[in-house]
Motif scaffolding. Structure first.
Motif, PDB file in Angstrom:
ATOM      1  N   GLY A  35      32.043  32.450 -43.834  1.00  0.00           N
ATOM      2  CA  GLY A  35      31.102  33.188 -43.003  1.00  0.00           C
ATOM      3  C   GLY A  35      31.563  33.158 -41.555  1.00  0.00           C
ATOM      4  N   ALA A  36      30.697  32.702 -40.638  1.00  0.00           N
ATOM      5  CA  ALA A  36      31.035  32.628 -39.214  1.00  0.00           C
ATOM      6  C   ALA A  36      31.806  31.359 -38.865  1.00  0.00           C
ATOM      7  CB  ALA A  36      29.764  32.700 -38.373  1.00  0.00           C
ATOM      8  N   PHE A  37      31.851  30.390 -39.772  1.00  0.00           N
ATOM      9  CA  PHE A  37      32.560  29.127 -39.540  1.00  0.00           C
ATOM     10  C   PHE A  37      34.056  29.334 -39.731  1.00  0.00           C
ATOM     11  CE2 PHE A  37      34.596  25.370 -41.376  1.00  0.00           C
ATOM     12  CZ  PHE A  37      34.313  24.413 -40.407  1.00  0.00           C
ATOM     13  N   ALA A  53      33.492  20.178 -42.677  1.00  0.00           N
ATOM     14  CA  ALA A  53      32.028  20.138 -42.777  1.00  0.00           C
ATOM     15  C   ALA A  53      31.464  21.290 -41.957  1.00  0.00           C
ATOM     16  CB  ALA A  53      31.490  18.811 -42.261  1.00  0.00           C
ATOM     17  N   ALA A  54      30.538  22.026 -42.552  1.00  0.00           N
ATOM     18  CA  ALA A  54      29.948  23.183 -41.865  1.00  0.00           C
ATOM     19  C   ALA A  54      28.506  23.345 -42.297  1.00  0.00           C
ATOM     20  CB  ALA A  54      30.726  24.450 -42.201  1.00  0.00           C
ATOM     21  N   THR A  55      27.696  23.867 -41.397  1.00  0.00           N
ATOM     22  CA  THR A  55      26.320  24.222 -41.729  1.00  0.00           C
ATOM     23  C   THR A  55      26.320  25.693 -42.098  1.00  0.00           C
ATOM     24  OG1 THR A  55      25.475  22.584 -40.167  1.00  0.00           O
ATOM     25  CG2 THR A  55      23.960  24.330 -40.862  1.00  0.00           C
ATOM     26  N   LEU A  56      25.862  25.995 -43.306  1.00  0.00           N
ATOM     27  CA  LEU A  56      25.897  27.365 -43.811  1.00  0.00           C
ATOM     28  C   LEU A  56      24.498  27.837 -44.167  1.00  0.00           C
ATOM     29  CD1 LEU A  56      28.918  26.901 -46.233  1.00  0.00           C
ATOM     30  CD2 LEU A  56      28.978  27.764 -43.891  1.00  0.00           C
ATOM     31  N   LYS A  57      24.305  29.140 -44.091  1.00  0.00           N
ATOM     32  CA  LYS A  57      23.042  29.728 -44.499  1.00  0.00           C
ATOM     33  C   LYS A  57      23.019  29.890 -46.012  1.00  0.00           C
ATOM     34  CE  LYS A  57      22.351  32.271 -40.238  1.00  0.00           C
ATOM     35  NZ  LYS A  57      22.151  33.566 -39.610  1.00  0.00           N
ATOM     36  N   LYS A  58      21.830  29.880 -46.580  1.00  0.00           N
ATOM     37  CA  LYS A  58      21.660  30.051 -48.016  1.00  0.00           C
ATOM     38  C   LYS A  58      22.067  31.475 -48.420  1.00  0.00           C
ATOM     39  CE  LYS A  58      18.135  29.655 -51.577  1.00  0.00           C
ATOM     40  NZ  LYS A  58      16.747  29.306 -51.871  1.00  0.00           N
ATOM     41  N   GLY A  59      22.689  31.610 -49.584  1.00  0.00           N
ATOM     42  CA  GLY A  59      23.045  32.918 -50.099  1.00  0.00           C
ATOM     43  C   GLY A  59      24.537  33.082 -50.285  1.00  0.00           C
ATOM     44  N   HIS A  60      24.911  34.286 -50.695  1.00  0.00           N
ATOM     45  CA  HIS A  60      26.321  34.605 -50.925  1.00  0.00           C
ATOM     46  C   HIS A  60      27.056  34.689 -49.593  1.00  0.00           C
ATOM     47  CE1 HIS A  60      25.935  35.438 -55.200  1.00  0.00           C
ATOM     48  NE2 HIS A  60      24.752  35.947 -54.913  1.00  0.00           N
ATOM     49  N   ILE A  61      28.281  34.211 -49.595  1.00  0.00           N
ATOM     50  CA  ILE A  61      29.081  34.204 -48.371  1.00  0.00           C
ATOM     51  C   ILE A  61      30.562  34.260 -48.756  1.00  0.00           C
ATOM     52  CG2 ILE A  61      29.291  31.695 -48.162  1.00  0.00           C
ATOM     53  CD1 ILE A  61      28.626  32.090 -45.159  1.00  0.00           C
ATOM     54  N   ASN A  62      31.362  34.911 -47.949  1.00  0.00           N
ATOM     55  CA  ASN A  62      32.805  34.991 -48.196  1.00  0.00           C
ATOM     56  C   ASN A  62      33.498  33.768 -47.629  1.00  0.00           C
ATOM     57  OD1 ASN A  62      32.690  37.534 -49.437  1.00  0.00           O
ATOM     58  ND2 ASN A  62      32.768  38.569 -47.470  1.00  0.00           N
ATOM     59  N   GLN A  63      34.545  33.328 -48.330  1.00  0.00           N
ATOM     60  CA  GLN A  63      35.334  32.198 -47.835  1.00  0.00           C
ATOM     61  C   GLN A  63      36.811  32.500 -48.018  1.00  0.00           C
ATOM     62  OE1 GLN A  63      37.338  29.652 -49.374  1.00  0.00           O
ATOM     63  NE2 GLN A  63      37.270  30.593 -51.372  1.00  0.00           N
ATOM     64  N   GLN A  64      37.605  31.953 -47.113  1.00  0.00           N
ATOM     65  CA  GLN A  64      39.068  32.026 -47.189  1.00  0.00           C
ATOM     66  C   GLN A  64      39.615  30.663 -46.822  1.00  0.00           C
ATOM     67  OE1 GLN A  64      40.055  34.989 -44.255  1.00  0.00           O
ATOM     68  NE2 GLN A  64      40.457  36.524 -45.820  1.00  0.00           N
ATOM     69  N   ALA A  65      40.675  30.252 -47.481  1.00  0.00           N
ATOM     70  CA  ALA A  65      41.339  28.995 -47.144  1.00  0.00           C
ATOM     71  C   ALA A  65      42.838  29.220 -47.292  1.00  0.00           C
ATOM     72  CB  ALA A  65      40.865  27.876 -48.055  1.00  0.00           C
ATOM     73  N   TYR A  80      42.775  25.461 -54.470  1.00  0.00           N
ATOM     74  CA  TYR A  80      41.379  25.420 -54.880  1.00  0.00           C
ATOM     75  C   TYR A  80      40.532  24.908 -53.728  1.00  0.00           C
ATOM     76  CZ  TYR A  80      42.829  20.629 -55.918  1.00  0.00           C
ATOM     77  OH  TYR A  80      43.365  19.377 -55.840  1.00  0.00           O
ATOM     78  N   VAL A  81      39.253  25.252 -53.764  1.00  0.00           N
ATOM     79  CA  VAL A  81      38.309  24.851 -52.716  1.00  0.00           C
ATOM     80  C   VAL A  81      37.043  24.354 -53.401  1.00  0.00           C
ATOM     81  CG1 VAL A  81      36.910  25.655 -50.782  1.00  0.00           C
ATOM     82  CG2 VAL A  81      39.217  26.572 -51.107  1.00  0.00           C
ATOM     83  N   TYR A  82      36.595  23.156 -53.029  1.00  0.00           N
ATOM     84  CA  TYR A  82      35.326  22.636 -53.517  1.00  0.00           C
ATOM     85  C   TYR A  82      34.299  22.771 -52.411  1.00  0.00           C
ATOM     86  CZ  TYR A  82      37.778  20.241 -57.314  1.00  0.00           C
ATOM     87  OH  TYR A  82      38.528  19.947 -58.410  1.00  0.00           O
ATOM     88  N   VAL A  83      33.089  23.167 -52.776  1.00  0.00           N
ATOM     89  CA  VAL A  83      31.980  23.242 -51.808  1.00  0.00           C
ATOM     90  C   VAL A  83      30.865  22.370 -52.347  1.00  0.00           C
ATOM     91  CG1 VAL A  83      30.318  24.754 -50.689  1.00  0.00           C
ATOM     92  CG2 VAL A  83      32.617  25.599 -51.170  1.00  0.00           C
TER      93      VAL A  83
END
Length: 86
Positions: A35-37, A53-65, A80-83
């Motif tokens: 998201g914005a992080f 570590a990030a504070t995220l809003k509830k719901g669907h969000i895009n991620q890239q690593a 792989y990415v674990y959340v």
């Protein structure tokens, strides 16, 4: 960072796509965007993971690593990415 296109042959693949022998990737840092992080952290050859570590809003969000070289250029995406909710 747009994904790279890899042409897959019509026959079974034998060996590595990029040829040669397997070797460690030249990874100097890891970049994560959720998201914005957005954050980049340096890594060493002995690291087996990197924690963000990030504070995220509830719901669907895009991620890239992505794994970056010493010039900050993406070498590949993360394997792989674990959340986890903490």
């Amino acid at each position: 960072m747009p994904p790279r296109k890899i042409r897959v042959p019509d026959k079974p693949v034998k060996g590595l796509f990029y040829g040669g022998e397997m070797k460690a990737l030249p990874v100097d840092s890891v970049r994560v965007r959720v998201g914005a992080f957005a954050e980049t952290k340096p890594v060493s050859s002995t690291d087996s993971c990197t924690v963000f570590a990030a504070t995220l809003k509830k719901g669907h969000i895009n991620q890239q690593a992505g794994l970056l070289d010493k010039l900050g250029k993406a070498t590949t995406s993360a394997y792989y990415v674990y959340v986890r909710k903490i």
